[in-house]
Design a protein around this motif. Structure first.
Motif, mmCIF file in Angstrom:
data_model
loop_
_atom_site.group_PDB
_atom_site.id
_atom_site.type_symbol
_atom_site.label_atom_id
_atom_site.label_comp_id
_atom_site.label_asym_id
_atom_site.label_seq_id
_atom_site.Cartn_x
_atom_site.Cartn_y
_atom_site.Cartn_z
ATOM 1 N N LEU A 56 111.977 -9.710 -4.867
ATOM 2 C CA LEU A 56 111.484 -10.157 -3.565
ATOM 3 C C LEU A 56 110.231 -9.407 -3.128
ATOM 4 C CD1 LEU A 56 114.945 -10.382 -1.737
ATOM 5 C CD2 LEU A 56 113.607 -12.261 -2.721
ATOM 6 N N LEU A 57 109.670 -8.572 -4.005
ATOM 7 C CA LEU A 57 108.527 -7.751 -3.635
ATOM 8 C C LEU A 57 107.210 -8.396 -4.073
ATOM 9 C CD1 LEU A 57 109.799 -4.165 -4.562
ATOM 10 C CD2 LEU A 57 110.193 -5.517 -2.481
ATOM 11 N N ARG A 116 111.154 -1.166 9.489
ATOM 12 C CA ARG A 116 110.469 -2.450 9.387
ATOM 13 C C ARG A 116 110.317 -2.901 7.942
ATOM 14 N NH1 ARG A 116 108.920 0.098 13.761
ATOM 15 N NH2 ARG A 116 108.363 -1.088 15.648
ATOM 16 N N LEU A 117 110.314 -4.205 7.793
ATOM 17 C CA LEU A 117 109.979 -4.850 6.523
ATOM 18 C C LEU A 117 108.704 -5.658 6.765
ATOM 19 C CD1 LEU A 117 113.516 -6.208 5.520
ATOM 20 C CD2 LEU A 117 112.398 -4.157 4.650
ATOM 21 N N ARG A 118 107.659 -5.398 5.974
ATOM 22 C CA ARG A 118 106.366 -6.072 6.153
ATOM 23 C C ARG A 118 106.189 -7.114 5.046
ATOM 24 N NH1 ARG A 118 103.644 -3.389 10.096
ATOM 25 N NH2 ARG A 118 104.397 -1.258 10.554
ATOM 26 N N PHE A 119 105.971 -8.367 5.449
ATOM 27 C CA PHE A 119 105.918 -9.483 4.510
ATOM 28 C C PHE A 119 104.500 -10.065 4.408
ATOM 29 C CE2 PHE A 119 110.314 -9.262 5.839
ATOM 30 C CZ PHE A 119 111.004 -9.424 4.640
ATOM 31 N N ARG A 129 106.061 -6.469 1.118
ATOM 32 C CA ARG A 129 105.160 -5.409 0.678
ATOM 33 C C ARG A 129 105.894 -4.081 0.933
ATOM 34 N NH1 ARG A 129 100.858 -4.867 -2.509
ATOM 35 N NH2 ARG A 129 99.891 -6.739 -1.554
ATOM 36 N N TRP A 130 106.477 -3.518 -0.146
ATOM 37 C CA TRP A 130 107.379 -2.369 0.031
ATOM 38 C C TRP A 130 106.600 -1.065 0.129
ATOM 39 C CZ3 TRP A 130 108.855 2.331 -1.831
ATOM 40 C CH2 TRP A 130 110.119 2.798 -1.429
ATOM 41 N N THR A 131 106.976 -0.217 1.127
ATOM 42 C CA THR A 131 106.485 1.159 1.240
ATOM 43 C C THR A 131 107.668 2.020 1.658
ATOM 44 O OG1 THR A 131 105.969 1.134 3.607
ATOM 45 C CG2 THR A 131 104.281 0.247 2.082
#
Length: 627
Positions: A56-57, A116-119, A129-131
């Motif tokens: 999903l990344l 947060r999850l940033r898409f 967009r994983w950090t």
């Protein structure tokens, strides 16, 4: 902005065993939108399915798996669940979803964190967009996570007056390095002669440890004073070594050892039983009251969740506030316990001594031997009480009209059913008084007299003395049982404490104590515990029983203790096993100065010859301490 959506998954509920979990409708945005992807990602995270997360990344970091492993290990994450999410912002190409994670940290509890999850939109699909911000909003690339965890000081077990019975101190562990042992038999022999360890167990442990020859094999912990005594004999034996460590110390070596118990590193079995907030490596109570009162004595651990930046000082993200342990006050009296220990000091056979307050049932002292054996026979060993049970039978007879001076017969033998019963050592006293047959413990007289009782009279008397009554001592103890006699032979055996009658030494101390006040009290070890069951003896019987028990000491089978003013008691020689002649346990139950007590020696022989001298040492030591 969409409304808050509560995330639940049946699979996650089963995984985490959360009783409150149940399927609910999730309010979502458009199908395939960022909320849908967020749900899928968090579901995979909860299942620790890194493969599903990676799919999903937008771009998978090279160390994605390693970062998750460090996060889990650094914090001790046992499980994660996610309770809500909000679509915080969205435009044509990006979206931000806020979520709340609840991470269960081993040995600490739940840590809640909102992040947060940033898409990003890629064609018609949304990708994450994983950090490291996913773990915590303050986390940056290169940061890591850690934690601190500590228990406060363990609270003490207290005696009846509130003084500590357990305090921190130093002990020396006596052990061996198997690879340096030249002669296992010599090691076992030295440990047996100096510390009483079973040589067969020592040699078996050495053989089992051969696969790890340089790992220290601990055998026993001793106090510094004992170490100084045994070191000259043990140190020269190749392979035997010593290590210092901190421990919980009692007033003296072996003092109420089985009752107070011991502490040590948690075992796999104890860890499973204790559950949260315990973890491997914790020091816990392993036996006795230390184990039974573990959660009260230990309190709860405190801790911190920390963010460890690549540079700079650690940042505390969350604190777990622990709680100190609470002392537990026992009913043990230090002087009575010390006297019990002294009385059993030279007893080589398995034995027990218990003393209880006759007015309350509070346990004043309880000692079991041998110290190196885990069995707390004073509380958990159940044995035929033999002639000490004649106190119960006598109460039934007195309640039905018999008097201490009533004339009775003590023949050489008596027949009940198909069995012929005889007196110990073929004694016979002919026509005499009930006081005399009680004092000299005539079996045949009791068999004949009990045969005249009503069907339930003996069973009712046994219940008045707590037989068949459940109670909570504070430690496991099965009490006493008196199965209803099935026939004349069974009744005859039961009347003199044989057959199927069984009792713990603790319980027989309460039998003696009941004669003092006329009320049987269930025993208890914890001062703040509620009083247990009680039962009143038949009217008029306590006074007569006291006169009978006094006669045992002044003119009967316990005459060797006649010098102790006011002592009352009953001896017992209880047969067991199938040997011919049968082996016997030695018993004495006593009553003096508001205290009921029992001396029991397993396989010890004759009560009057073995148990009574131990009782005399107990009383002598107790009297000396009171001067």
């Amino acid at each position: 902005m969409h409304g808050r959506a509560v995330i639940t998954w049946v699979g996650l509920c089963l995984l985490l065993l959360l009783p409150s979990c149940s399927p609910r409708v999730v309010k979502k945005g458009a199908p395939g939108g960022p909320e849908d992807v967020a749900l899928a990602y968090l579901d995979a995270w909860a299942r620790n399915d890194l493969g599903a997360q990676r799919q999903l990344l937008v771009q998978v970091p090279a160390d994605f798996d390693a970062q998750h492993a460090r996060w889990r290990q650094g914090l001790g994450v046992a499980a994660s669940r996610f309770e809500g999410l909000d679509l915080e912002a969205q435009d044509d190409g990006t979206a931000v979803v806020v979520f709340r994670g609840v991470h269960t940290l081993r040995g600490l509890g739940d840590w809640e964190v909102e992040s947060r999850l940033r898409f990003e939109r890629q064609g018609s699909r949304w990708r994450l967009r994983w950090t490291p911000e996913v773990f915590h909003p303050e986390a940056l690339a290169g940061d890591s996570f850690g934690r601190l965890r500590a228990w406060g000081p363990r609270a003490a077990l207290l005696d009846a007056s509130g003084a500590p019975l357990t305090e921190p101190g130093e002990v020396i562990t006596v052990g061996a390095y198997p690879g340096r042992v030249r002669d296992g038999a010599a090691v076992a022999s030295a440990l047996q002669s100096q510390l009483g360890l079973d040589p067969l167990r020592v040699q078996a442990a050495l053989r089992a440890a051969n696969a790890q020859p340089e790992q220290f094999l601990a055998f026993i912990d001793v106090r510094p004073e004992r170490y100084q005594q045994v070191r000259p004999a043990l140190a020269p034996v190749p392979g035997i070594f010593f290590r210092k460590k901190t421990a919980r110390l009692t007033p003296a070596e072996g003092f109420a050892a089985h009752t107070l118990g011991r502490v040590g590193e948690v075992t796999a079995e104890a860890l499973k039983a204790l559950g949260h907030p315990y973890q491997a490596g914790d020091v816990v109570g392993l036996s006795g009251l230390e184990r039974a009162q573990e959660r009260t004595l230990a309190g709860s651990p405190s801790g911190e969740v920390r963010l460890l930046p690549r540079s700079g000082e650690a940042v505390v993200l969350h604190r777990f506030e622990g709680a100190p342990g609470t002392p537990v006050r026992t009913t043990l009296r230090r002087d009575v316990q010390a006297a019990a220990e002294a009385a059993l000091a030279d007893v080589m056979r398995p034995a027990a001594l218990v003393a209880v307050d006759s007015a309350t049932g509070e346990v004043l002292a309880v000692a079991s031997r041998p110290l190196g054996e885990a069995l707390h026979r004073a509380l958990t060993g159940r044995y035929p009480p033999g002639s000490t049970f004649k106190v119960v039978t006598a109460e039934a007879l007195l309640a039905h009209g018999l008097k201490p001076d009533s004339r009775v017969d003590c023949p050489p033998e008596a027949i009940a059913g198909r069995r012929r019963f005889r007196n110990f050592e073929a004694e016979a006293f002919g026509q005499t008084t009930f006081r005399q047959v009680f004092a000299l413990s005539c079996n045949t007289a009791f068999i004949q007299l009990s045969a005249r009782l009503g069907r339930d009279a003996l069973e009712d008397a046994a219940r008045r003395f707590g037989f068949g009554v459940r109670y909570d001592v504070g430690l496991p103890s099965p009490g006493a049982s008196f199965p209803a006699p099935g026939d004349a032979e069974d009744r005859a055996a039961a009347s003199m404490g044989q057959g199927r009658v069984l009792a713990t030494p603790l319980h027989m101390a309460t039998v003696a104590a009941a004669v003092d006040t006329g009320v049987w009290h269930a025993p208890r070890l914890l001062a703040d515990a509620d009083a247990g069951p009680e039962a009143r003896l038949s009217a008029g019987t306590p006074e007569a029983l006291r006169s009978l028990m006094r006669a045992v000491v002044t003119e009967g089978s316990a005459k060797s203790a006649a010098s102790f003013q006011g002592l009352m008691g009953k001896t017992g020689t209880a047969e067991f096993g199938t040997a011919l002649p049968p082996e016997t346990h030695a018993w004495f139950i006593g009553l003096r100065g508001g205290m009921g007590f029992v001396v029991f020696v397993e396989g010890g022989g004759v009560g009057g010859r073995v148990a009574v001298p131990i009782a005399a040492r107990f009383l002598q030591t107790l009297d000396a301490s009171a001067r």
